[in-house]
Design a protein around this motif. Structure first.
Motif, PDB file in Angstrom:
ATOM      1  N   MET A   1       0.837  -1.189   0.000  1.00 43.65           N
ATOM      2  CA  MET A   1       0.000   0.000   0.000  1.00 43.65           C
ATOM      3  C   MET A   1       0.877   1.246   0.000  1.00 43.65           C
ATOM      4  O   MET A   1       1.957   1.257   0.536  1.00 43.65           O
ATOM      5  N   SER A   2       0.383   2.318  -0.586  1.00 44.73           N
ATOM      6  CA  SER A   2       1.115   3.561  -0.539  1.00 44.73           C
ATOM      7  C   SER A   2       0.928   4.204   0.816  1.00 44.73           C
ATOM      8  O   SER A   2      -0.099   4.071   1.453  1.00 44.73           O
ATOM      9  N   SER A   3       1.968   4.912   1.255  1.00 39.32           N
ATOM     10  CA  SER A   3       1.899   5.543   2.558  1.00 39.32           C
ATOM     11  C   SER A   3       1.075   6.816   2.489  1.00 39.32           C
ATOM     12  O   SER A   3       1.025   7.493   1.470  1.00 39.32           O
ATOM     13  N   SER A   4       0.416   7.160   3.566  1.00 41.41           N
ATOM     14  CA  SER A   4      -0.288   8.437   3.614  1.00 41.41           C
ATOM     15  C   SER A   4      -0.139   9.038   4.992  1.00 41.41           C
ATOM     16  O   SER A   4      -0.276   8.376   6.002  1.00 41.41           O
ATOM     17  N   ILE A   5       0.197  10.334   5.029  1.00 44.22           N
ATOM     18  CA  ILE A   5       0.386  11.036   6.278  1.00 44.22           C
ATOM     19  C   ILE A   5      -0.136  12.452   6.121  1.00 44.22           C
ATOM     20  O   ILE A   5      -0.315  12.942   5.005  1.00 44.22           O
ATOM     21  N   PRO A   6      -0.424  13.153   7.232  1.00 45.58           N
ATOM     22  CA  PRO A   6      -1.018  14.471   7.132  1.00 45.58           C
ATOM     23  C   PRO A   6      -0.160  15.449   6.349  1.00 45.58           C
ATOM     24  O   PRO A   6       1.072  15.366   6.338  1.00 45.58           O
ATOM     25  N   ASN A   7      -0.824  16.400   5.722  1.00 43.16           N
ATOM     26  CA  ASN A   7      -0.179  17.413   4.915  1.00 43.16           C
ATOM     27  C   ASN A   7       0.711  18.316   5.777  1.00 43.16           C
ATOM     28  O   ASN A   7       0.312  18.802   6.788  1.00 43.16           O
ATOM     29  N   GLN A 101       9.243   0.279  -8.651  1.00 38.84           N
ATOM     30  CA  GLN A 101       8.986   1.199  -9.747  1.00 38.84           C
ATOM     31  C   GLN A 101       8.144   0.502 -10.817  1.00 38.84           C
ATOM     32  O   GLN A 101       8.027  -0.722 -10.859  1.00 38.84           O
ATOM     33  N   SER A 102       7.590   1.284 -11.689  1.00 42.73           N
ATOM     34  CA  SER A 102       6.837   0.721 -12.810  1.00 42.73           C
ATOM     35  C   SER A 102       7.805   0.165 -13.852  1.00 42.73           C
ATOM     36  O   SER A 102       8.859   0.725 -14.110  1.00 42.73           O
ATOM     37  N   GLY A 103       7.427  -0.967 -14.450  1.00 39.13           N
ATOM     38  CA  GLY A 103       8.162  -1.490 -15.591  1.00 39.13           C
ATOM     39  C   GLY A 103       9.246  -2.497 -15.300  1.00 39.13           C
ATOM     40  O   GLY A 103       9.929  -2.959 -16.211  1.00 39.13           O
ATOM     41  N   MET A 104       9.429  -2.885 -14.032  1.00 36.00           N
ATOM     42  CA  MET A 104      10.465  -3.865 -13.718  1.00 36.00           C
ATOM     43  C   MET A 104       9.912  -5.267 -13.914  1.00 36.00           C
ATOM     44  O   MET A 104       8.835  -5.596 -13.426  1.00 36.00           O
ATOM     45  N   SER A 105      10.655  -6.110 -14.610  1.00 33.95           N
ATOM     46  CA  SER A 105      10.167  -7.446 -14.934  1.00 33.95           C
ATOM     47  C   SER A 105      10.273  -8.378 -13.731  1.00 33.95           C
ATOM     48  O   SER A 105      11.029  -8.122 -12.789  1.00 33.95           O
ATOM     49  N   ILE A 129      10.307 -16.119  -1.319  1.00 40.88           N
ATOM     50  CA  ILE A 129      10.384 -14.707  -0.924  1.00 40.88           C
ATOM     51  C   ILE A 129      10.144 -13.810  -2.139  1.00 40.88           C
ATOM     52  O   ILE A 129       9.452 -12.788  -2.050  1.00 40.88           O
ATOM     53  N   THR A 130      10.697 -14.209  -3.282  1.00 37.19           N
ATOM     54  CA  THR A 130      10.488 -13.449  -4.513  1.00 37.19           C
ATOM     55  C   THR A 130       9.010 -13.406  -4.878  1.00 37.19           C
ATOM     56  O   THR A 130       8.469 -12.335  -5.217  1.00 37.19           O
ATOM     57  N   ASP A 131       8.334 -14.553  -4.802  1.00 35.62           N
ATOM     58  CA  ASP A 131       6.907 -14.618  -5.152  1.00 35.62           C
ATOM     59  C   ASP A 131       6.074 -13.704  -4.248  1.00 35.62           C
ATOM     60  O   ASP A 131       5.182 -12.987  -4.719  1.00 35.62           O
ATOM     61  N   ALA A 132       6.362 -13.734  -2.936  1.00 37.23           N
ATOM     62  CA  ALA A 132       5.613 -12.887  -1.994  1.00 37.23           C
ATOM     63  C   ALA A 132       5.871 -11.408  -2.264  1.00 37.23           C
ATOM     64  O   ALA A 132       4.955 -10.575  -2.184  1.00 37.23           O
ATOM     65  N   ILE A 137       4.319  -6.103  -4.746  1.00 37.24           N
ATOM     66  CA  ILE A 137       4.627  -5.078  -5.753  1.00 37.24           C
ATOM     67  C   ILE A 137       3.453  -4.881  -6.695  1.00 37.24           C
ATOM     68  O   ILE A 137       3.054  -3.743  -6.996  1.00 37.24           O
ATOM     69  N   ARG A 138       2.872  -5.982  -7.167  1.00 33.20           N
ATOM     70  CA  ARG A 138       1.735  -5.876  -8.093  1.00 33.20           C
ATOM     71  C   ARG A 138       0.548  -5.182  -7.426  1.00 33.20           C
ATOM     72  O   ARG A 138      -0.127  -4.352  -8.038  1.00 33.20           O
ATOM     73  N   LYS A 139       0.297  -5.517  -6.163  1.00 33.95           N
ATOM     74  CA  LYS A 139      -0.808  -4.873  -5.434  1.00 33.95           C
ATOM     75  C   LYS A 139      -0.561  -3.374  -5.326  1.00 33.95           C
ATOM     76  O   LYS A 139      -1.470  -2.562  -5.499  1.00 33.95           O
ATOM     77  N   TRP A 140       0.691  -3.017  -5.017  1.00 33.25           N
ATOM     78  CA  TRP A 140       1.011  -1.602  -4.846  1.00 33.25           C
ATOM     79  C   TRP A 140       0.893  -0.850  -6.169  1.00 33.25           C
ATOM     80  O   TRP A 140       0.344   0.256  -6.217  1.00 33.25           O
TER      81      TRP A 140
END
Length: 287
Positions: A1-7, A101-105, A129-132, A137-140
């Motif tokens: 998940m992406s992090s979120s914190i107050p502005n 990052q986007s685009g990594m195989s 560990i790689t599979d997990a 990564i895909r979820k994020w």
């Protein structure tokens, strides 16, 4: 998940959010690491988890405090994450960011995991560990984004990347402020030198992922960036990032006066009303 914190202050928040992101992903890998250590590496030995201990970790984005490191009852488990980190300062956090990052195989991610954990584990453990990690990564990367963001911050940080030789490449980082005033990292993108075209492709990707409306774009004065931003979000206003304005200002100030000038500038850009900001500017001008 992406992090979120107050502005709050963008300069500090950028590094804070990257640190929190790296911390979260390091802990995820270590949870998988001890799980496979007990289930695969020591399956014939009577052992079990025994909570965790905390440690700090210095990174190029500041110190990570309260990093949760798992432990086992027999005291046999030692995470392999920190050994490559100690050998090469800054490499571990950059590896985490590059994986997400986007685009990594899938193959590249597997190579990263193997390089991070070294030869301490069996191929089965490395594969698990790689599979997990790939699943996280895909979820994020596929996390649904809001249709509307009040602000998008665009910033580029440079890291050293080893290909045939070492070279600096930019990490494009997009932070969004949602309508509730919370910030979240929308994406990491790595590649080449920072350019308006690179940013345009990233913004188009965000648009395709669901970010259809932006009220304000905040970024530095990179040539062509405003036009690139407007090509994707034509109705948005744009503003030069305060951090970059301050840096540009301090470049024209004598070294011995920079701290004092920086403190006086805060009274302007942190003012709570326009009138107070104008008054602070006039006081700054007189001084």
């Amino acid at each position: 998940m992406s992090s979120s914190i107050p502005n709050s202050d963008f300069a500090n928040q950028l590094e804070n959010m990257i640190r929190e992101f790296v911390k979260e992903k390091l802990e995820l890998i270590m949870k998988e690491e001890i799980k496979n250590f007990l289930e695969v590496e020591q399956k014939e030995i009577h052992n079990s988890r025994n909570g965790y201990y905390t440690r700090s970790l210095d990174t190029k984005y500041g110190k990570i405090d309260q990093l949760h490191v798992p432990r086992d009852r027999n005291g046999d488990f030692q995470t392999q994450l920190f050994e490559p980190y100690q050998r090469c300062d800054g490499w571990l956090e950059e590896a985490i960011i590059k994986m997400y990052q986007s685009g990594m195989s899938t193959r590249e991610i597997g190579q990263f995991i193997e390089r991070i954990l070294g030869s301490s584990y069996s191929p089965t453990t490395i594969s698990n560990i790689t599979d997990a990690t790939i699943e996280d990564i895909r979820k994020w990367q596929q996390l649904p984004l809001n249709k509307r963001y009040s602000v998008l911050y665009l910033d580029g940080l440079y890291i050293k990347v080893r290909r045939d030789t070492y070279a600096k490449e930019v990490i494009y980082i997009v932070l969004g402020v949602n309508e509730d005033g919370y910030r979240e990292i929308l994406g990491f993108y790595v590649g080449g030198q920072e350019s308006a075209l690179g940013w345009q492709e990233i913004l188009q990707d965000l648009y395709q992922r669901g970010v259809k409306e932006v009220l304000l774009g905040v970024f530095d004065g990179l040539n062509g960036l405003e036009e690139a931003f407007k090509s994707v979000y034509p109705k948005a206003d744009v503003q030069r990032c305060v951090v970059h304005k301050v840096r540009n200002t301090l470049n024209k100030v004598r070294k011995k006066d920079q701290i004092e000038v920086a403190e006086d500038l805060k009274l302007i850009y942190r003012a709570t009303t326009k009138e107070a900001a104008i008054q602070a500017f006039h006081e700054f001008e007189k001084k």
